[in-house]
Write a protein that holds these residues in place. Structure first.
Motif, PDB file in Angstrom:
ATOM      1  N   LEU A 151       7.512   8.513  48.436  1.00 45.69           N
ATOM      2  CA  LEU A 151       7.060   7.905  49.679  1.00 45.69           C
ATOM      3  C   LEU A 151       5.540   7.959  49.792  1.00 45.69           C
ATOM      4  O   LEU A 151       4.903   7.007  50.248  1.00 45.69           O
ATOM      5  CB  LEU A 151       7.717   8.629  50.866  1.00 45.69           C
ATOM      6  CG  LEU A 151       9.234   8.436  51.011  1.00 45.69           C
ATOM      7  CD1 LEU A 151       9.776   9.319  52.137  1.00 45.69           C
ATOM      8  CD2 LEU A 151       9.559   6.976  51.272  1.00 45.69           C
ATOM      9  N   ALA A 152       4.963   9.121  49.367  1.00 39.82           N
ATOM     10  CA  ALA A 152       3.504   9.231  49.448  1.00 39.82           C
ATOM     11  C   ALA A 152       2.808   8.259  48.492  1.00 39.82           C
ATOM     12  O   ALA A 152       1.727   7.740  48.783  1.00 39.82           O
ATOM     13  CB  ALA A 152       3.089  10.674  49.145  1.00 39.82           C
ATOM     14  N   GLY A 153       3.418   8.024  47.352  1.00 36.15           N
ATOM     15  CA  GLY A 153       2.774   7.151  46.362  1.00 36.15           C
ATOM     16  C   GLY A 153       3.232   5.726  46.408  1.00 36.15           C
ATOM     17  O   GLY A 153       2.913   4.950  45.502  1.00 36.15           O
ATOM     18  N   LEU A 207      11.292  16.807  46.543  1.00 38.46           N
ATOM     19  CA  LEU A 207       9.899  16.621  46.087  1.00 38.46           C
ATOM     20  C   LEU A 207       9.696  15.211  45.555  1.00 38.46           C
ATOM     21  O   LEU A 207       8.680  14.562  45.822  1.00 38.46           O
ATOM     22  CB  LEU A 207       9.566  17.664  45.032  1.00 38.46           C
ATOM     23  CG  LEU A 207       9.411  19.105  45.529  1.00 38.46           C
ATOM     24  CD1 LEU A 207       9.203  20.043  44.347  1.00 38.46           C
ATOM     25  CD2 LEU A 207       8.246  19.210  46.505  1.00 38.46           C
ATOM     26  N   GLN A 208      10.616  14.746  44.738  1.00 39.54           N
ATOM     27  CA  GLN A 208      10.485  13.388  44.186  1.00 39.54           C
ATOM     28  C   GLN A 208      10.481  12.341  45.285  1.00 39.54           C
ATOM     29  O   GLN A 208       9.719  11.365  45.239  1.00 39.54           O
ATOM     30  CB  GLN A 208      11.622  13.110  43.198  1.00 39.54           C
ATOM     31  CG  GLN A 208      11.506  13.903  41.900  1.00 39.54           C
ATOM     32  CD  GLN A 208      12.651  13.571  40.952  1.00 39.54           C
ATOM     33  OE1 GLN A 208      13.495  12.724  41.242  1.00 39.54           O
ATOM     34  NE2 GLN A 208      12.664  14.245  39.811  1.00 39.54           N
ATOM     35  N   HIS A 221      12.425  19.227  38.634  1.00 42.09           N
ATOM     36  CA  HIS A 221      13.665  19.402  37.873  1.00 42.09           C
ATOM     37  C   HIS A 221      14.621  20.386  38.581  1.00 42.09           C
ATOM     38  O   HIS A 221      15.763  20.561  38.135  1.00 42.09           O
ATOM     39  CB  HIS A 221      13.360  19.912  36.455  1.00 42.09           C
ATOM     40  CG  HIS A 221      12.536  18.960  35.661  1.00 42.09           C
ATOM     41  ND1 HIS A 221      12.976  17.708  35.297  1.00 42.09           N
ATOM     42  CD2 HIS A 221      11.274  19.063  35.159  1.00 42.09           C
ATOM     43  CE1 HIS A 221      12.066  17.087  34.593  1.00 42.09           C
ATOM     44  NE2 HIS A 221      10.987  17.905  34.501  1.00 42.09           N
ATOM     45  N   VAL A 222      14.135  21.055  39.656  1.00 36.68           N
ATOM     46  CA  VAL A 222      14.985  22.014  40.386  1.00 36.68           C
ATOM     47  C   VAL A 222      15.966  21.227  41.267  1.00 36.68           C
ATOM     48  O   VAL A 222      15.554  20.289  41.978  1.00 36.68           O
ATOM     49  CB  VAL A 222      14.120  22.965  41.246  1.00 36.68           C
ATOM     50  CG1 VAL A 222      15.012  23.922  42.035  1.00 36.68           C
ATOM     51  CG2 VAL A 222      13.134  23.713  40.363  1.00 36.68           C
ATOM     52  N   TYR A 257       1.184  19.902  36.808  1.00 33.96           N
ATOM     53  CA  TYR A 257       2.232  20.275  35.860  1.00 33.96           C
ATOM     54  C   TYR A 257       3.313  21.093  36.571  1.00 33.96           C
ATOM     55  O   TYR A 257       4.519  20.888  36.372  1.00 33.96           O
ATOM     56  CB  TYR A 257       1.596  21.061  34.712  1.00 33.96           C
ATOM     57  CG  TYR A 257       2.588  21.568  33.687  1.00 33.96           C
ATOM     58  CD1 TYR A 257       3.439  20.711  33.002  1.00 33.96           C
ATOM     59  CD2 TYR A 257       2.671  22.933  33.405  1.00 33.96           C
ATOM     60  CE1 TYR A 257       4.334  21.190  32.060  1.00 33.96           C
ATOM     61  CE2 TYR A 257       3.553  23.412  32.466  1.00 33.96           C
ATOM     62  CZ  TYR A 257       4.397  22.536  31.787  1.00 33.96           C
ATOM     63  OH  TYR A 257       5.279  23.021  30.865  1.00 33.96           O
ATOM     64  N   LEU A 258       2.867  22.031  37.438  1.00 35.68           N
ATOM     65  CA  LEU A 258       3.822  22.855  38.182  1.00 35.68           C
ATOM     66  C   LEU A 258       4.673  21.992  39.109  1.00 35.68           C
ATOM     67  O   LEU A 258       5.896  22.189  39.222  1.00 35.68           O
ATOM     68  CB  LEU A 258       3.045  23.914  38.982  1.00 35.68           C
ATOM     69  CG  LEU A 258       3.881  24.908  39.791  1.00 35.68           C
ATOM     70  CD1 LEU A 258       4.770  25.741  38.855  1.00 35.68           C
ATOM     71  CD2 LEU A 258       2.975  25.815  40.616  1.00 35.68           C
ATOM     72  N   LEU A 259       4.015  20.990  39.722  1.00 36.39           N
ATOM     73  CA  LEU A 259       4.746  20.109  40.632  1.00 36.39           C
ATOM     74  C   LEU A 259       5.776  19.268  39.876  1.00 36.39           C
ATOM     75  O   LEU A 259       6.900  19.065  40.358  1.00 36.39           O
ATOM     76  CB  LEU A 259       3.763  19.203  41.381  1.00 36.39           C
ATOM     77  CG  LEU A 259       4.345  18.306  42.469  1.00 36.39           C
ATOM     78  CD1 LEU A 259       5.004  19.156  43.563  1.00 36.39           C
ATOM     79  CD2 LEU A 259       3.256  17.433  43.078  1.00 36.39           C
ATOM     80  N   GLN A 260       5.381  18.801  38.671  1.00 32.28           N
ATOM     81  CA  GLN A 260       6.310  18.007  37.869  1.00 32.28           C
ATOM     82  C   GLN A 260       7.501  18.852  37.436  1.00 32.28           C
ATOM     83  O   GLN A 260       8.637  18.389  37.420  1.00 32.28           O
ATOM     84  CB  GLN A 260       5.587  17.426  36.650  1.00 32.28           C
ATOM     85  CG  GLN A 260       4.631  16.298  36.980  1.00 32.28           C
ATOM     86  CD  GLN A 260       5.358  15.075  37.500  1.00 32.28           C
ATOM     87  OE1 GLN A 260       6.494  14.773  37.116  1.00 32.28           O
ATOM     88  NE2 GLN A 260       4.706  14.379  38.445  1.00 32.28           N
TER      89      GLN A 260
END
Length: 465
Positions: free
Chosen positions: A162-164, A156-157, A148-149, A141-144
């Motif tokens: 890339l990781a996913g 991060l996205q 938005h920052v 949740y914190l990562l999601q």
């Protein structure tokens, strides 16, 4: 990167979390601010509803909430509105209203992840009060929220994308396969629906043909009904006319019955008038017959000896001296005498006057008599033939009852002779043969002073004895 460069993005993330929690709190219903000291989780299984869009059916599943722990995989397996409703049930312990469902579906439509929606519910005021444990939800949740920052969220996205990427490719292939499978299923369902529509169209065509045929038959039925109505009206007219004719005929028959009754009354009066002088003459002749008394006594012994006590006996002819003898023996006797027969009738309750011996005999109940006597059969047979007399006697007599038929020369024969009529010639042999043929047995003949009588008993069945 220095500490001063890292802290502002973290502070912005925390601000986003606080703002999201505050928005979730405002969207949630009012809830008590004070939390009870001891909050017990309900040891029950909250129902989870998943709608299968392909099959068009509702699949019932459950999320175990016995220990107050919900696994991410249990909620992530659902999609769309089913996911929202099950998240509310699992994290808040209640059903989601329609407004909440629409709001959360709008977020999903804008690309907000399920993790973020579950986190918003879990860390809302109501979710914190329920305090359902969801292992692994907080870091995700914190990562999601960090995505938005500005700038950092993009990085991060990009990193998560890339990781996913391999998983995304795998999911894409699975989605393609699922879409192909569903397309095939839809095509098959479409073909089946087309076949059903074709069948329904053929059935509709047959129904239209049947409807047209029914309309033709209904028109024919209406025409036939109209003809029938006309026939009924014509028949009603004929019936009314016949009714009028019947009323007229009934009036005529009533007048005819009245006339016949008057004729019979006059004939009876004339017969009674004629019987008075005949009675005087016949009484004188019978008084001169010295052998009659002994003859009647002999016949009485033979006849009454076979009768039970208080027997019911009917006599045809009604000779008074014979009726007196039967009454003295304790027999319940009654007599039928035709109009014009000599002898006193008035005041003698034993004697009834009739116009026809056959009609009077037909009104007597079956097997109701113990005995029947006919002293002067040669005169009675003029009105009632001998075989008809025997048939009537067989019907009214009880089994083994007695019948006496005599060839006596009594008041009836004398009255016939005085009236210029000759009595029928009949002998004892003929009488015995008729009795045997008419269903009587134990036939005996008795003669006294040249006058014979025959006494017999009724058999249980008709026929020759």
């Amino acid at each position: 990167m220095s500490k001063s460069d890292v802290e502002p993005p973290i502070e912005r993330i925390r601000g986003e979390l606080r703002a999201a929690a505050e928005r979730a709190r405002h969207q949630a219903p009012e809830f008590p601010r004070r939390v009870p000291k001891q909050v017990e989780l309900q040891p029950e299984i909250a129902p989870i509803v998943q709608t299968d869009a392909h099959a068009g059916a509702t699949v019932q599943s459950t999320v175990a909430n016995v220990t107050g722990v919900v696994q991410l995989g249990q909620l992530s397996q659902f999609h769309g509105a089913a996911f929202v409703r099950n998240a509310y049930l699992a994290l808040l312990g209640r059903e989601a209203d329609e407004t909440a469902v629409k709001t959360q579906m709008a977020l999903l439509g804008r690309g907000i992840s399920k993790i973020e929606i579950m986190g918003n519910l879990r860390w809302s005021a109501e979710g914190r009060f329920k305090a359902v444990s969801v292992p692994g939800l907080w870091p995700r949740y914190l990562l999601q929220k960090a995505t938005h920052v500005p700038i950092l969220g993009y990085v991060l996205q990009l990193a998560m994308g890339l990781a996913g990427l391999p998983a995304i490719v795998r999911h894409q292939r699975a989605a393609d396969a699922l879409h192909v499978t569903r397309a095939d299923a839809i095509e098959q369902a479409t073909h089946a629906l087309d076949a059903r529509l074709q069948s329904q169209a053929e059935e509709g065509a047959r129904l239209r043909v049947d409807h047209d045929a029914l309309q033709v038959r209904a028109a024919a039925a209406e025409s036939a009904l109209a003809q029938l109505s006309e026939a009924i009206q014509a028949t009603s007219g004929l019936a009314h006319q016949s009714n009028q004719q019947m009323l007229g005929m009934n009036h005529w028959l009533a007048s005819l019955r009245h006339s016949l009754a008057e004729i019979e009354r006059l004939a009876e009066c004339k017969g009674r008038e004629r019987a008075v002088p005949l009675a005087g003459i016949t009484d004188g002749l019978l008084a001169a017959d010295a052998s009659r008394s002994a003859r009647l006594d002999q016949w009485l012994e033979q006849f009454a000896g076979g009768l039970p006590a208080a027997a019911d006996v009917l006599d045809l002819g009604g000779a008074a001296d014979w009726l007196d003898r039967l009454s003295q023996r304790g027999v319940s006797v009654s007599a039928l005498r035709s109009i014009g027969n000599p002898g006193p009738v008035a005041g003698d309750r034993r004697i009834a006057v009739c116009n026809d011996f056959g009609v009077a005999l037909s009104r007597i109940a079956d097997e109701s008599l113990h005995g029947l006597s006919v002293l002067e059969v040669s005169v009675v047979a003029r009105e009632l033939p001998l075989m008809d007399l025997l048939q009537g006697a067989f019907r009214v007599l009880r089994p083994n009852a007695c019948i006496l038929i005599g060839l006596d020369r009594g008041p009836l024969v004398l009255a016939e002779l005085l009236s210029g009529r000759q009595a029928l010639a009949m002998d004892a042999d003929l009488l015995e043969a008729a009795l045997a043929h008419g269903g009587f047995h134990d036939i005996k003949r008795f003669e006294a002073n040249g006058v014979a009588c025959v006494i017999a008993r009724r058999s249980s069945q008709r026929g020759r004895a």
